[in-house]
Structures are given as structure tokens and as C-alpha cells.
Motif scaffolding. Sequence first.
Motif, PDB file in Angstrom:
ATOM      1  N   ILE A  33       0.771  -1.358   0.039  1.00  8.28           N
ATOM      2  CA  ILE A  33       0.043  -0.041   0.051  1.00  8.28           C
ATOM      3  C   ILE A  33       1.143   1.215  -0.143  1.00  8.28           C
ATOM      4  N   LEU A  53       1.073   4.076  -3.085  1.00 11.65           N
ATOM      5  CA  LEU A  53       0.559   5.476  -2.512  1.00 11.65           C
ATOM      6  C   LEU A  53       1.802   6.578  -2.721  1.00 11.65           C
ATOM      7  N   ILE A  80      -2.975   7.991   5.409  1.00  9.97           N
ATOM      8  CA  ILE A  80      -2.811   6.543   5.169  1.00  9.97           C
ATOM      9  C   ILE A  80      -1.743   5.861   5.989  1.00  9.97           C
ATOM     10  N   LYS A 117     -10.861  -1.736   5.519  1.00 11.56           N
ATOM     11  CA  LYS A 117     -10.121  -0.626   5.155  1.00 11.56           C
ATOM     12  C   LYS A 117      -9.205  -1.210   4.066  1.00 11.56           C
ATOM     13  N   THR A 118      -8.602  -2.275   4.369  1.00 13.78           N
ATOM     14  CA  THR A 118      -7.686  -2.806   3.250  1.00 13.78           C
ATOM     15  C   THR A 118      -8.408  -2.975   1.921  1.00 13.78           C
ATOM     16  N   GLN A 124      -8.765   0.533   0.366  1.00 11.34           N
ATOM     17  CA  GLN A 124      -7.586   0.968  -0.136  1.00 11.34           C
ATOM     18  C   GLN A 124      -7.206   0.321  -1.488  1.00 11.34           C
ATOM     19  N   ALA A 174     -11.389   6.031   1.296  1.00  9.53           N
ATOM     20  CA  ALA A 174     -10.311   5.109   1.800  1.00  9.53           C
ATOM     21  C   ALA A 174      -9.575   5.779   2.828  1.00  9.53           C
ATOM     22  N   THR A 229      -9.839   4.588   6.517  1.00  8.37           N
ATOM     23  CA  THR A 229      -8.475   4.281   7.556  1.00  8.37           C
ATOM     24  C   THR A 229      -8.585   5.032   8.517  1.00  8.37           C
TER      25      THR A 229
END
Length: 196
Positions: free
Chosen positions: A85, A89, A106, A136-137, A140, A169, A173
Amino acid sequence: MNLANRITLARIFLVPIIMFFLLVRFDWGQFTFADVTLTYSEILATLIFILAASTDGLDGYIARKRNMVTNLGKFLDPLADKLLITAALISLVELGSVAAWMAILIISREFAVTGLRLVAAADGQVIAASNMGKLKTIIQIVAICAVMLNNFPFGLINIPFDSFAMWIAVLITMISGVDYFIKNKNVIQFKTSVHK
């Protein structure tokens, strides 16, 4: 090394490959449909990201089903998730596709919850992944895929799904981070003892 740990390691090794195809521009051509344009590098990076993300639950499932749960696996699995992640990002921030403040929020939440888990582990406690954390995962991953694909196919009908998904997201998060700290406040409470 067992199968579950090999799958986790494969996810870690895919991280720099995803970054490579996202950040290095190849003249392989592009795919254009209506107003949406995607390079073949972006499509390949997204497919590899999806492949890596899809192994997230697989390694844990195999480890539990085949009784392969190890301390190495407990360390590698969350590390692989956060690397995947975080790398995606940061790459998208570099490309100007995601606002830096969104990525910082995040990533900061991930560091904070990891720190909470470390404090709990030092005290002999294990903080399991919550349903909110799992949600959340998933959100994302969906948001990152939408941004990596330049909002395809939603851009064809002028729906800014990628922006909407990234906002959701960030919100989920933050909520899940607060949820972890509220449910595990006993871990960070100061314990005082009276010496006689």
C-alpha cells in the motif's frame, strides 16, 4: 520456508516491480477509449498490484488451514501489506495522481497501528485484525486500482470514482485507526505500581 511464507515473500518482491512499471515510462504505446487514456505500463502495474493484493488473504488462509503459522509469517504478512500500500501510494503521489496529504494520513495510520501492536506484543498481547481493518484494506486496494487505471472505466461516463474511492479510503482508514486505539486503550494506559 513453508508455502504461506513463500507467498508472502512473493508479495514483497512484487512491490518494486509495481513501482518500476508505474514510475518508468516505456514507449510501448497506449490504450485510448473515449476520453480515457492508459499506457500499457499502467495497465501492467495495475495487474501486478491486483495479483499481489489478491495473495493477502491467501497466505493467511494456507497458514491456518495447513497449520503453518510461524513467527516469521506473523512478521512478514503485515509488513508485506504495508509495503504494498505504501509503495503504491508514494508512487501515485510522485505521479501527481494522489494528494500527498491523503497518502500521509493513510501511511501514518499504518505506522500508528503497527506501533500499537508492537507495544501489545511486548506485553504478551496480540491485536488481531478487526473487521474494520479488513474493510479498510479492501477499500484502499479498490481506490489505488481506480487511480492507477486513471478512473477507467468510470471516466467513460464522467463519474469521478477514483477521487471518491480515495476520499472513502482515507476516511475509513482514519476511522479504523481510531477504532483500534479505542478497543485496545488498555495497551497504552500507564500502569503504576506501589512499592512497599
